[in-house]
Scaffold this motif. Structure first.
Motif, PDB file in Angstrom:
ATOM      1  N   SER A 235     -29.757  43.046  61.444  1.00 19.47           N
ATOM      2  CA  SER A 235     -28.664  43.592  62.190  1.00 19.47           C
ATOM      3  C   SER A 235     -27.353  42.400  61.713  1.00 19.47           C
ATOM      4  O   SER A 235     -26.244  43.007  61.644  1.00 19.47           O
ATOM      5  N   PHE A 236     -27.603  41.481  61.711  1.00 17.21           N
ATOM      6  CA  PHE A 236     -26.378  40.398  61.437  1.00 17.21           C
ATOM      7  C   PHE A 236     -26.204  40.697  60.204  1.00 17.21           C
ATOM      8  O   PHE A 236     -24.654  40.733  59.849  1.00 17.21           O
ATOM      9  N   LEU A 237     -26.770  40.897  59.070  1.00 17.19           N
ATOM     10  CA  LEU A 237     -26.409  41.249  57.719  1.00 17.19           C
ATOM     11  C   LEU A 237     -25.694  42.551  57.545  1.00 17.19           C
ATOM     12  O   LEU A 237     -24.758  42.654  56.926  1.00 17.19           O
ATOM     13  N   SER A 238     -26.073  43.406  58.301  1.00 16.29           N
ATOM     14  CA  SER A 238     -25.726  44.755  58.331  1.00 16.29           C
ATOM     15  C   SER A 238     -24.277  44.991  58.911  1.00 16.29           C
ATOM     16  O   SER A 238     -23.065  45.397  58.408  1.00 16.29           O
ATOM     17  N   ASN A 239     -24.046  44.039  60.236  1.00 14.65           N
ATOM     18  CA  ASN A 239     -22.638  43.913  60.693  1.00 14.65           C
ATOM     19  C   ASN A 239     -21.858  43.453  59.861  1.00 14.65           C
ATOM     20  O   ASN A 239     -20.555  43.461  59.644  1.00 14.65           O
ATOM     21  N   LYS A 240     -22.332  42.527  58.941  1.00 16.70           N
ATOM     22  CA  LYS A 240     -21.184  41.669  57.839  1.00 16.70           C
ATOM     23  C   LYS A 240     -21.174  42.720  56.831  1.00 16.70           C
ATOM     24  O   LYS A 240     -20.083  42.300  55.817  1.00 16.70           O
ATOM     25  N   ASP A 241     -21.744  43.811  56.878  1.00 15.80           N
ATOM     26  CA  ASP A 241     -21.658  44.977  55.577  1.00 15.80           C
ATOM     27  C   ASP A 241     -21.763  44.305  54.299  1.00 15.80           C
ATOM     28  O   ASP A 241     -21.170  44.510  53.327  1.00 15.80           O
ATOM     29  N   LEU A 242     -22.970  43.423  54.321  1.00 15.04           N
ATOM     30  CA  LEU A 242     -23.467  42.890  52.820  1.00 15.04           C
ATOM     31  C   LEU A 242     -24.586  43.709  52.483  1.00 15.04           C
ATOM     32  O   LEU A 242     -25.504  44.166  53.262  1.00 15.04           O
ATOM     33  N   PRO A 243     -24.672  43.992  51.120  1.00 15.39           N
ATOM     34  CA  PRO A 243     -25.453  44.695  50.535  1.00 15.39           C
ATOM     35  C   PRO A 243     -26.994  44.045  50.559  1.00 15.39           C
ATOM     36  O   PRO A 243     -27.897  44.627  50.499  1.00 15.39           O
ATOM     37  N   SER A 244     -27.019  42.731  50.465  1.00 12.13           N
ATOM     38  CA  SER A 244     -28.277  41.957  50.533  1.00 12.13           C
ATOM     39  C   SER A 244     -28.097  40.614  50.894  1.00 12.13           C
ATOM     40  O   SER A 244     -27.099  39.920  51.010  1.00 12.13           O
ATOM     41  N   LEU A 245     -29.257  39.769  51.052  1.00 11.18           N
ATOM     42  CA  LEU A 245     -29.124  38.619  51.590  1.00 11.18           C
ATOM     43  C   LEU A 245     -28.749  37.396  50.406  1.00 11.18           C
ATOM     44  O   LEU A 245     -27.871  36.582  50.501  1.00 11.18           O
ATOM     45  N   ASN A 246     -28.851  37.941  49.145  1.00 10.32           N
ATOM     46  CA  ASN A 246     -28.383  37.363  48.100  1.00 10.32           C
ATOM     47  C   ASN A 246     -26.777  37.394  47.950  1.00 10.32           C
ATOM     48  O   ASN A 246     -26.125  36.235  47.722  1.00 10.32           O
ATOM     49  N   SER A 247     -26.019  38.460  48.518  1.00 15.14           N
ATOM     50  CA  SER A 247     -24.754  38.269  48.468  1.00 15.14           C
ATOM     51  C   SER A 247     -24.312  37.372  49.609  1.00 15.14           C
ATOM     52  O   SER A 247     -23.027  36.762  49.400  1.00 15.14           O
ATOM     53  N   PHE A 248     -24.880  37.325  50.768  1.00 16.67           N
ATOM     54  CA  PHE A 248     -24.511  36.370  51.802  1.00 16.67           C
ATOM     55  C   PHE A 248     -24.684  34.967  51.410  1.00 16.67           C
ATOM     56  O   PHE A 248     -23.682  34.050  51.599  1.00 16.67           O
ATOM     57  N   ILE A 249     -25.681  34.669  50.489  1.00 22.06           N
ATOM     58  CA  ILE A 249     -25.902  33.391  50.172  1.00 22.06           C
ATOM     59  C   ILE A 249     -24.854  33.132  49.201  1.00 22.06           C
ATOM     60  O   ILE A 249     -24.370  31.889  49.362  1.00 22.06           O
ATOM     61  N   ASP A 250     -24.407  34.124  48.578  1.00 23.50           N
ATOM     62  CA  ASP A 250     -23.312  33.764  47.387  1.00 23.50           C
ATOM     63  C   ASP A 250     -21.953  33.143  48.097  1.00 23.50           C
ATOM     64  O   ASP A 250     -21.335  32.396  47.738  1.00 23.50           O
TER      65      ASP A 250
END
Length: 262
Positions: A235-250
């Protein structure tokens, strides 16, 4: 061995809980205040906090003693971001030139691209597409290797919380304040479960938990590990509108490399 170390975890929790709850839980309240402060810490202080003894790893371990199961699930995205950031910062400090060279190479490549003629762009389009795929794969692998220790740590902490705690049915405080009476039912149940069901608890930790953890040591991608994490992370990643965990790590790598290298 891993097996003997994991089997000993419940008894560490039992001993720690006993020490926390002496004198009507006075020590519990001290560490609850520290955890509450951690959960509300300004993002500008995260980088410095990675150098302190009571860093995100220490506080995440303390959550095993201090948080109800509902609080652990609710705050898991925050623990996740802090632990992952810790390993990212340490990696950047250890390999600053890697990130400087990466930035320089990107700048040089951009300059070269601007100087290419239209015919050259057309002729090299297919090659560039192939290179982009390789870059994505190599970047994902790099990001996984940097954060892998943190992901395994979080995996174990999540499994420990699930194995030792029962639902408390107490609403989560939305102000990030952790504050419990030492004799709340979920705390009593945690201790009693270890004392009176020790054989069952040991079996859970030394067999089923260990059997599930061992394959994770050989993983080379995010998904098999994070698929076991609480739904609150998705839910946290979806709310940030990120396609994947890898994008978040980037994004985290960019954020902290800018602060550390530059």
């Amino acid at each position: 061995s891993i097996s003997s170390n994991i089997s000993f975890i419940p008894f560490i929790v039992q001993m720690g809980s006993f020490l926390l709850d002496q004198k009507s839980g006075s020590q519990r309240h001290v560490y609850e205040a520290q955890l509450s402060s951690f959960l509300s810490q300004d993002r500008s202080l995260w980088l410095q906090a990675t150098l302190e003894p009571d860093n995100s790893l220490f506080v995440t371990i303390s959550a095993l003693f201090l948080c109800s199961l509902e609080e652990w699930d609710h705050h898991f995205p925050y623990f996740f971001e802090r632990v992952v950031s810790y390993f990212i910062c340490n990696h950047i400090r250890s390999h600053p030139n890697d990130f400087k060279e990466k930035d320089d190479n990107n700048e040089n490549n951009n300059n070269d691209d601007n100087e290419m003629k239209d015919d050259d762009v057309e002729n090299n389009k297919d090659n560039n597409n192939n290179n982009n795929v390789d870059d994505i794969d190599s970047t994902a692998l790099r990001n996984f290797e940097i954060t892998r220790p943190g992901l395994l740590f979080l995996y174990l902490m999540n499994e420990f919380n699930k194995a030792l705690k029962k639902p408390s049915n107490i609403p989560v405080n939305e102000t990030n304040t952790i504050n419990h009476k030492f004799d709340e039912q979920w705390i009593t149940d945690l201790k009693d479960n270890i004392i009176y069901n020790s054989d069952e608890v040991i079996t859970t930790f030394s067999t089923s938990l260990l059997d599930n953890f061992t394959p994770k040591l050989k993983e080379v991608s995010f998904d098999p590990i994070i698929s076991t994490f609480p739904e609150s992370l998705s839910s946290f990643l979806s709310n940030k509108d990120l396609p994947s965990l890898n994008s978040f790590i980037d994004l985290l790598i960019i954020e902290f490399s800018d602060k550390i290298v530059n």
